[in-house]
Design a protein around this motif. Structure first.
Motif, short mmCIF file in Angstrom:
data_model
loop_
_atom_site.label_atom_id
_atom_site.label_comp_id
_atom_site.label_asym_id
_atom_site.label_seq_id
_atom_site.Cartn_x
_atom_site.Cartn_y
_atom_site.Cartn_z
N ASP A 146 15.72 -11.42 -14.94
CA ASP A 146 14.49 -12.67 -16.12
C ASP A 146 14.30 -10.60 -17.16
OD1 ASP A 146 15.20 -14.18 -15.75
OD2 ASP A 146 13.44 -14.86 -14.75
N VAL A 147 13.74 -9.82 -16.93
CA VAL A 147 13.31 -9.14 -17.06
C VAL A 147 14.79 -7.87 -17.90
CG1 VAL A 147 12.31 -5.97 -17.01
CG2 VAL A 147 11.81 -7.90 -15.79
N GLU A 148 15.74 -7.94 -17.83
CA GLU A 148 16.66 -7.47 -18.68
C GLU A 148 16.63 -8.77 -20.02
OE1 GLU A 148 19.42 -6.88 -15.56
OE2 GLU A 148 18.35 -4.65 -15.15
N GLN A 149 16.89 -9.75 -19.75
CA GLN A 149 17.98 -10.99 -20.19
C GLN A 149 16.05 -10.90 -21.72
OE1 GLN A 149 17.92 -14.95 -18.65
NE2 GLN A 149 19.23 -15.35 -19.85
N ARG A 150 14.70 -11.08 -20.84
CA ARG A 150 13.84 -11.77 -22.51
C ARG A 150 12.22 -10.42 -22.60
NH1 ARG A 150 12.69 -16.76 -20.09
NH2 ARG A 150 12.87 -17.33 -17.65
N VAL A 151 12.80 -9.44 -21.64
CA VAL A 151 11.22 -8.46 -21.96
C VAL A 151 12.25 -7.33 -23.60
CG1 VAL A 151 10.25 -6.09 -22.20
CG2 VAL A 151 10.59 -8.10 -20.30
N HIS A 152 11.97 -7.26 -24.88
CA HIS A 152 12.57 -6.42 -25.58
C HIS A 152 11.58 -5.03 -26.48
CE1 HIS A 152 16.14 -8.89 -25.06
NE2 HIS A 152 15.34 -10.25 -25.53
N VAL B 150 6.11 -2.55 -29.95
CA VAL B 150 5.53 -3.57 -29.93
C VAL B 150 6.96 -4.02 -29.21
CG1 VAL B 150 6.40 -5.70 -31.32
CG2 VAL B 150 5.16 -3.27 -32.03
N MET B 151 6.06 -4.91 -28.08
CA MET B 151 7.15 -5.52 -26.94
C MET B 151 7.33 -7.46 -26.90
SD MET B 151 5.79 -5.50 -22.84
CE MET B 151 4.84 -6.08 -22.79
N SER B 152 8.22 -7.70 -27.41
CA SER B 152 8.39 -8.68 -27.27
C SER B 152 8.36 -9.59 -25.39
CB SER B 152 9.11 -9.89 -28.37
OG SER B 152 10.43 -9.51 -27.67
N ILE B 153 8.12 -10.60 -24.85
CA ILE B 153 9.25 -10.96 -23.74
C ILE B 153 8.80 -12.94 -24.28
CG2 ILE B 153 8.95 -12.00 -21.29
CD1 ILE B 153 6.13 -9.82 -21.69
N GLN B 154 11.08 -13.07 -24.36
CA GLN B 154 10.86 -14.34 -24.58
C GLN B 154 11.27 -15.13 -23.39
OE1 GLN B 154 11.97 -15.40 -27.32
NE2 GLN B 154 11.89 -13.20 -29.25
N VAL C 102 6.07 -14.03 -26.06
CA VAL C 102 4.47 -13.20 -26.58
C VAL C 102 5.20 -12.09 -26.74
CG1 VAL C 102 2.93 -14.63 -24.28
CG2 VAL C 102 4.38 -12.35 -23.96
N VAL C 103 4.10 -11.45 -27.29
CA VAL C 103 4.16 -10.45 -28.43
C VAL C 103 2.97 -8.68 -28.28
CG1 VAL C 103 4.83 -8.88 -30.01
CG2 VAL C 103 5.96 -11.25 -29.81
N THR C 104 3.05 -8.43 -27.14
CA THR C 104 2.07 -7.41 -27.41
C THR C 104 2.48 -6.54 -28.33
OG1 THR C 104 1.96 -8.33 -24.82
CG2 THR C 104 0.58 -5.86 -25.35
N VAL C 105 1.42 -5.24 -29.14
CA VAL C 105 1.31 -4.01 -29.57
C VAL C 105 0.61 -3.35 -28.99
CG1 VAL C 105 0.91 -2.80 -31.84
CG2 VAL C 105 1.66 -5.52 -32.03
N PHE C 106 0.37 -2.29 -28.97
CA PHE C 106 0.08 -1.16 -27.99
C PHE C 106 -0.02 -0.17 -29.11
CE2 PHE C 106 2.04 -2.25 -24.34
CZ PHE C 106 1.64 -3.04 -23.45
N ASN C 107 -0.99 -0.06 -29.97
CA ASN C 107 -1.90 0.54 -31.14
C ASN C 107 -2.77 1.97 -30.59
OD1 ASN C 107 -1.89 2.61 -33.70
ND2 ASN C 107 -3.03 0.47 -34.30
N ALA C 108 -1.82 2.88 -30.10
CA ALA C 108 -2.67 4.21 -29.73
C ALA C 108 -3.37 5.17 -30.92
CB ALA C 108 -2.52 5.87 -29.34
#
Length: 360
Positions: A253-259, A273-277, A296-302
């Motif tokens: 699931d992680v390998e298929q969905r997390v980019h 920038v991480m997307s999970i489909q 869901v898309v998560t953006v971590f801006n340091a």
């Protein structure tokens, strides 16, 4: 080598790789070494870690380590590294040559940024960031670091008090330091910063670094800042539990969905920038896990400044800021925005922004 032997056992091990990449250096190196969240390359603290080219490269390397950690530290997860090469987690290496990724399943990794050993997260940040940085910004970094753990695949681990800016007044080993340094104040009046120089036995070598910080009143958070940190922490936990996509249970699931999208040689430093489909309403290439969101898309801006970044692969989606963050007490995160035509994400400084695509 014990960690590497855990693969396939179903037993979790603590991920020091993501800890060191977020914070910088290691608990056994110079305490001023900076990392992804604490200002490496982006806001140097005066401690020499190489020239600008070298610190940018170190930051990019740390970014790879964090992304593997966000993907459950899987040994077979394939990431486009900062060099542009596609590498498995086991082929991405720490600075001493050990593989970063070593798990066979996300349940085998316990991601953390601080624990009972070594300094608290607040204290680490207070040491590694420039002395001139405001307490408001240190609070933002504290939340940014915690949110990277909270939104990672695997088992998130938080040290008691991470959520309320807990300090041990820079004590790096408080096992025998008593309640004076180990105090947890659930009235939120104080975070226990600046109660004295920590005991000589484990800390004396760093006293010259500690003293000017501990006696500086600008380092100490107010009750309002402690409560704001708590509210932000609760919000990020709500986000984790708002979607099973943040809690995938199998490697496939992680390998298929997390980019990851801001990767390769041209990456914007300090931004992940991480997307999970999930399955789309009109497609069946994967099973549907989330009844509310298809992506869901998560953006971590340091970065110490707002970032606008175009991700063409995420253009034309119907993304919007997560409802929890729309209603956040943090005014900055509410300014996060997505523009569908170009796939542009705009995220304020030192902020984690989560965008979701609601199902129709």
């Amino acid at each position: 080598m014990g960690q590497l032997n855990m693969s396939g056992t179903g037993i979790g091990s603590f991920n020091d790789r993501i800890r060191d990449a977020i914070n910088g250096g290691s608990p056994f190196g110079n305490p001023l070494q900076q990392g992804f969240s604490t200002g490496l390359f982006l806001e140097p603290n005066g401690f020499y870690q190489g020239n600008e080219t070298e610190t940018r490269l170190t930051l990019a390397t740390y970014t790879d380590h964090i992304q593997i950690g966000l993907a459950g530290n899987l040994k077979n997860y394939v990431l486009k590294s900062h060099t542009g090469e596609a590498k498995k987690g086991s082929e991405v290496c720490t600075f001493d040559g050990s593989p970063v990724g070593y798990t066979s399943s996300p349940i085998e990794i316990i991601n953390y940024a601080s624990a009972h050993d070594n300094e608290t997260l607040f204290d680490i940040i207070s040491l590694k960031t420039p002395m001139s940085l405001s307490i408001d910004e240190r609070c933002r970094i504290n939340h940014l670091s915690s949110s990277m753990i909270a939104l990672s695949q695997g088992i998130p681990f938080f040290h008691a008090g991470d959520e309320i800016l807990r300090s041990k007044s820079l004590d790096r080993d408080s096992y025998n330091s008593g309640d004076w340094f180990n105090k947890l104040d659930f009235t939120y009046e104080t975070n226990n910063w600046g109660v004295g120089l920590p005991p000589r036995e484990k800390n004396e070598g760093s006293w010259p670094l500690m003293k000017p910080r501990l006696e500086n009143p600008s380092f100490k958070p107010t009750k309002d800042q402690i409560l704001a940190a708590l509210n932000n922490f609760v919000d990020i936990l709500k986000i984790r539990y708002s979607s099973p996509l943040f809690r995938l249970t199998t490697a496939s699931d992680v390998e298929q969905r997390v980019h990851f999208h801001n990767t390769g040689p041209s990456l914007v430093p300090g931004v992940i920038v991480m997307s999970i489909q999930d399955a789309r309403n009109d497609a069946h290439e994967m099973s549907q896990l989330d009844e509310n969101f298809s992506c869901v898309v998560t953006v971590f801006n340091a970065c110490p400044h707002e970032v606008s970044i175009e991700i063409p692969d995420l253009a034309t989606n119907k993304l919007q800021l997560h409802p929890v963050q729309v209603n956040s007490s943090d005014a900055l995160v509410r300014q996060s925005a997505y523009e569908a035509t170009t796939g542009q994400f705009t995220v304020p400084r030192r902020t984690t922004a989560v965008f979701v695509e609601p199902r129709c």
